[in-house]
Design a protein around this motif. Structure first.
Motif, PDB file in Angstrom:
ATOM      1  N   HIS A 150       2.345  -0.148   4.333  1.00  0.00           N
ATOM      2  CA  HIS A 150       1.127  -0.097   3.518  1.00  0.00           C
ATOM      3  C   HIS A 150       1.498   0.069   2.058  1.00  0.00           C
ATOM      4  O   HIS A 150       2.429   0.817   1.739  1.00  0.00           O
ATOM      5  CB  HIS A 150       0.235   1.095   3.886  1.00  0.00           C
ATOM      6  CG  HIS A 150      -0.005   1.258   5.345  1.00  0.00           C
ATOM      7  ND1 HIS A 150      -1.022   0.598   6.012  1.00  0.00           N
ATOM      8  CD2 HIS A 150       0.630   2.008   6.280  1.00  0.00           C
ATOM      9  CE1 HIS A 150      -0.999   0.938   7.289  1.00  0.00           C
ATOM     10  NE2 HIS A 150       0.007   1.790   7.488  1.00  0.00           N
ATOM     11  N   THR A 151       0.772  -0.610   1.191  1.00  0.00           N
ATOM     12  CA  THR A 151       0.809  -0.296  -0.235  1.00  0.00           C
ATOM     13  C   THR A 151      -0.617  -0.002  -0.669  1.00  0.00           C
ATOM     14  O   THR A 151      -1.543  -0.760  -0.337  1.00  0.00           O
ATOM     15  CB  THR A 151       1.379  -1.465  -1.049  1.00  0.00           C
ATOM     16  OG1 THR A 151       2.733  -1.692  -0.657  1.00  0.00           O
ATOM     17  CG2 THR A 151       1.352  -1.153  -2.555  1.00  0.00           C
ATOM     18  N   PHE A 152      -0.772   1.109  -1.386  1.00  0.00           N
ATOM     19  CA  PHE A 152      -2.084   1.475  -1.927  1.00  0.00           C
ATOM     20  C   PHE A 152      -2.016   1.439  -3.446  1.00  0.00           C
ATOM     21  O   PHE A 152      -1.057   1.914  -4.038  1.00  0.00           O
ATOM     22  CB  PHE A 152      -2.486   2.890  -1.490  1.00  0.00           C
ATOM     23  CG  PHE A 152      -2.753   3.001  -0.019  1.00  0.00           C
ATOM     24  CD1 PHE A 152      -4.023   2.786   0.486  1.00  0.00           C
ATOM     25  CD2 PHE A 152      -1.725   3.328   0.866  1.00  0.00           C
ATOM     26  CE1 PHE A 152      -4.269   2.890   1.850  1.00  0.00           C
ATOM     27  CE2 PHE A 152      -1.953   3.433   2.226  1.00  0.00           C
ATOM     28  CZ  PHE A 152      -3.230   3.205   2.732  1.00  0.00           C
ATOM     29  N   VAL A 153      -3.026   0.848  -4.058  1.00  0.00           N
ATOM     30  CA  VAL A 153      -3.183   0.870  -5.506  1.00  0.00           C
ATOM     31  C   VAL A 153      -4.507   1.562  -5.792  1.00  0.00           C
ATOM     32  O   VAL A 153      -5.560   1.116  -5.307  1.00  0.00           O
ATOM     33  CB  VAL A 153      -3.162  -0.562  -6.083  1.00  0.00           C
ATOM     34  CG1 VAL A 153      -3.525  -0.544  -7.573  1.00  0.00           C
ATOM     35  CG2 VAL A 153      -1.791  -1.206  -5.877  1.00  0.00           C
ATOM     36  N   ALA A 154      -4.439   2.652  -6.528  1.00  0.00           N
ATOM     37  CA  ALA A 154      -5.650   3.437  -6.832  1.00  0.00           C
ATOM     38  C   ALA A 154      -6.456   3.705  -5.561  1.00  0.00           C
ATOM     39  O   ALA A 154      -7.683   3.589  -5.544  1.00  0.00           O
ATOM     40  CB  ALA A 154      -6.507   2.723  -7.879  1.00  0.00           C
ATOM     41  N   GLY A 155      -5.765   4.027  -4.488  1.00  0.00           N
ATOM     42  CA  GLY A 155      -6.426   4.403  -3.245  1.00  0.00           C
ATOM     43  C   GLY A 155      -6.877   3.258  -2.365  1.00  0.00           C
ATOM     44  O   GLY A 155      -7.295   3.470  -1.236  1.00  0.00           O
ATOM     45  N   SER A 156      -6.777   2.004  -2.872  1.00  0.00           N
ATOM     46  CA  SER A 156      -7.157   0.849  -2.055  1.00  0.00           C
ATOM     47  C   SER A 156      -5.914   0.209  -1.459  1.00  0.00           C
ATOM     48  O   SER A 156      -4.911   0.018  -2.160  1.00  0.00           O
ATOM     49  CB  SER A 156      -7.864  -0.211  -2.905  1.00  0.00           C
ATOM     50  OG  SER A 156      -9.125   0.245  -3.280  1.00  0.00           O
ATOM     51  N   LYS A 215       1.688  -7.938   4.330  1.00  0.00           N
ATOM     52  CA  LYS A 215       0.751  -9.015   3.956  1.00  0.00           C
ATOM     53  C   LYS A 215      -0.355  -8.480   3.053  1.00  0.00           C
ATOM     54  O   LYS A 215      -0.888  -7.401   3.300  1.00  0.00           O
ATOM     55  CB  LYS A 215       0.117  -9.621   5.208  1.00  0.00           C
ATOM     56  CG  LYS A 215       1.135 -10.314   6.073  1.00  0.00           C
ATOM     57  CD  LYS A 215       0.518 -11.241   7.088  1.00  0.00           C
ATOM     58  CE  LYS A 215       1.609 -11.913   7.890  1.00  0.00           C
ATOM     59  NZ  LYS A 215       2.506 -10.907   8.547  1.00  0.00           N
ATOM     60  N   PRO A 216      -0.734  -9.259   2.027  1.00  0.00           N
ATOM     61  CA  PRO A 216      -1.827  -8.826   1.155  1.00  0.00           C
ATOM     62  C   PRO A 216      -3.106  -8.663   1.963  1.00  0.00           C
ATOM     63  O   PRO A 216      -3.423  -9.469   2.841  1.00  0.00           O
ATOM     64  CB  PRO A 216      -1.969  -9.978   0.146  1.00  0.00           C
ATOM     65  CG  PRO A 216      -0.663 -10.698   0.190  1.00  0.00           C
ATOM     66  CD  PRO A 216      -0.154 -10.548   1.595  1.00  0.00           C
ATOM     67  N   THR A 217      -3.853  -7.604   1.648  1.00  0.00           N
ATOM     68  CA  THR A 217      -5.113  -7.368   2.361  1.00  0.00           C
ATOM     69  C   THR A 217      -6.270  -8.112   1.710  1.00  0.00           C
ATOM     70  O   THR A 217      -7.339  -8.228   2.309  1.00  0.00           O
ATOM     71  CB  THR A 217      -5.471  -5.873   2.329  1.00  0.00           C
ATOM     72  OG1 THR A 217      -5.629  -5.478   0.956  1.00  0.00           O
ATOM     73  CG2 THR A 217      -4.394  -5.027   2.982  1.00  0.00           C
TER      74      THR A 217
END
Ligand SMILES: [Zn+2]
Length: 562
Positions: A538-544, A551-553
């Motif tokens: 998982h990668t989170f940016v500003a909580g998203s 894979k990009p969400t």
């Protein structure tokens, strides 16, 4: 009730502190808490056995154009990068006068190897000033936060007209004032700094050196004074560091009162020069200046395949005779025609590129399954050919023809003079360095080092065989807190309550790079090299969540940094 709880992770928090098992809670865009028993959450991730780090900060990319057509900013977003800074090395697309776009495109094409046709199609040039360019960037959300710097070449060309493209021309006093005013305006509008290039490697498409190459002291100091007035921004410089060079840049840093960040790498012509530059950096830091050296974590690698910008036979008449064919047709012709292969191997055209390729055979490696970016010199094309008493050009050709003509060779262009990465280890260990040679978005037909954030962790903490490794905590810090602070970004880079929830959840045991490959996914079907990774759960940016299982969400929480 938290929005997100990442439970039982091995937390490497970006400060360099030892890894520890903890839970991490996120509310909205921020980290809420780090510890144990943090209470319930709307979403929970069991991260037992997984690594949790801050999102990576890559301050050296060239997504100036790509940011306008690709909200995912790939390859960077495939490699845990959650904040990027572009507009580096003095080239970019604002300010721009009506009618001047072709020059900026040709400069970008020449300096950074981004196809001009792609830029002409993908970049609208619906702006003139740098603040207007920032507004255009900000108009569409992205998968990561991003900031832009004012490119010296564009500024010069805007103010000086055609004279600005000639590095031997000096601006008048009035023009220096004008450049300073525009820079100040851009910094107030949110530009993250000023970038300039002073390397003979950087040339426009027509062969002319980059405009800022020899900008003299009055010009540099005029721009530095504007930075002091604005009280913000970083000066980024790509330089060959000829004698007297660092002194000029140091003077600019002193006048500006702003941080200076210079590229620091090993070149074969002068493999020890980087140490002199490093000594200058240390002296400047000892005098209280905020100076950093941007380093890489692997050889700057030129990738060569039948579909890249260059390869050992790309000027050969037998190859050029096939240029009307599609890439697939060319590959199958070579695979099916022993006579063409024989001519490619045995007939050497007398041209500069072939001579250069010939000299580079000892630094050329087949990108096979075992390739790890730290190859032993005994595995070079030249050395293997000598050991097998075969023709090195035959070996190079078979490397290109591997995988049905999709094979790649890597030439260790910089940072590899002694045939190992010990020199890079020394650079990484230096307290004055930050990560910064990935060049994401640039050199798209020759280099693909924007995957460096993944390589930094996988190779240096886990996989390295030809020398000492480095602690994982140190490596994470290097591309989180340290790079964020170098650009004054104090709200990220460390996993701590109140900071932005930019987070990577990594299956470190599985983390690896996939081989680079050629893709035709730029505007107009333009070609580029890409490289993906495995292991980003998982990668989170500003909580998203922006990335899930590599894979990009589709989430685009990234905003322009101003
Ligand atoms: Zn660059």
């Amino acid at each position: 009730m938290h929005d997100l709880l990442i439970r039982g992770a091995t937390v490497v928090d970006g400060t360099g502190a030892p890894a520890r098992v903890a839970d991490l809670a996120v509310n909205g865009e921020r980290i809420a808490a780090l510890g144990a028993d943090l209470g319930p959450a709307r979403r929970e991730i069991d991260a037992t056995g997984l690594l949790v780090t801050p999102g990576f900060v890559d301050v050296h990319t060239h997504y100036d154009g790509q940011a306008l057509w690709d909200p995912y900013l790939t390859p960077s977003s495939w490699h845990g990068v959650t904040t990027t800074v572009f507009g580096n090395c003095g080239v970019g697309f604002a300010p721009v006068r009506p009618g001047s776009a072709p020059y900026l495109i040709e400069l970008m094409e020449g300096v950074e190897d981004i196809p001009g046709s792609v830029l002409a199609e993908g970049v609208s040039f619906e702006w003139e000033s740098f603040p207007e360019y920032l507004d255009a960037l900000a108009a569409t959300p992205k998968a990561m936060d991003f900031g832009a710097q004012v490119p010296h070449a564009a500024l010069r060309f805007y103010v000086m007209g055609d004279r600005g493209a000639d590095h031997a021309q000096a601006p008048t006093a009035d023009e220096i004032v004008r450049m300073g005013d525009l820079l100040e305006e851009a910094l107030h509008a949110g530009a993250l700094g000023l970038s300039t290039s002073r390397t003979i490697k950087h040339r426009a498409k027509d062969g002319r050196p980059t405009p800022s190459l020899t900008a003299r002291e009055p010009e540099l100091l005029g721009l530095a004074a504007a930075m002091r007035r604005a009280g913000r921004g970083v000066i980024e410089v790509n330089s060959d560091f000829a004698p007297g060079e660092f002194e000029a840049l140091r003077a600019a840093a002193e006048v500006s009162g702003r941080p200076l960040s210079v590229l620091l790498l090993q070149v074969d012509d002068a493999p020890e020069r980087w140490r002199e530059t490093r000594a200058h950096i240390h002296a400047a830091r000892a005098a209280g200046l905020a100076v950093t050296g941007q380093v890489g974590c692997r050889p700057i690698g030129l990738l060569m395949g039948l579909e890249t910008t260059r390869h050992p036979f790309s000027t050969h008449p037998e190859w050029l005779a096939l240029s009307a064919l599609t890439p697939a047709q060319r590959a199958s012709r070579l695979l099916g025609d022993a006579e063409i292969r024989r001519k490619l191997i045995e007939q050497r055209p007398d041209d500069a590129q072939t001579r250069w390729m010939s000299a580079m055979l000892p630094r050329m490696y087949a990108f096979d399954a075992a390739f790890d970016y730290e190859p032993a010199p005994a595995d070079s094309v030249a050395a293997r050919a000598a050991a097998q008493r075969s023709n090195p050009w035959a070996l190079a050709l078979s490397g290109l023809l591997a995988e049905n003509g999709k094979g790649l060779l890597l030439q260790t262009f910089e940072n590899y003079s002694a045939g190992s990465l010990d020199v890079v280890r020394e650079m990484l260990l230096d307290e004055a360095t930050i990560m910064g040679l990935g060049d994401g978005g640039a050199h798209v037909g020759t280099i693909c080092d924007s995957s460096s954030p993944t390589f930094l962790l996988a190779h240096w903490a886990r996989d390295r065989k030809r020398g000492e490794r480095l602690p994982l905590e140190f490596l994470v810090r290097k591309q989180t807190r340290d790079s964020a602070l170098a650009w004054g970004l104090t709200d990220r880079g460390v996993l701590a309550p109140g900071n932005r929830a930019d987070i990577n959840v990594i299956d470190f045991a599985r983390l690896r790079l996939l081989p680079p490959q050629v893709a035709y996914d730029l505007p107009t079907g333009g070609r580029r090299l890409i490289q993906r990774a495995q292991g980003y759960r998982h990668t989170f940016v500003a909580g998203s969540e922006t990335l899930c299982d590599d894979k990009p969400t589709g989430e685009l929480p990234g905003r322009l940094l101003r």
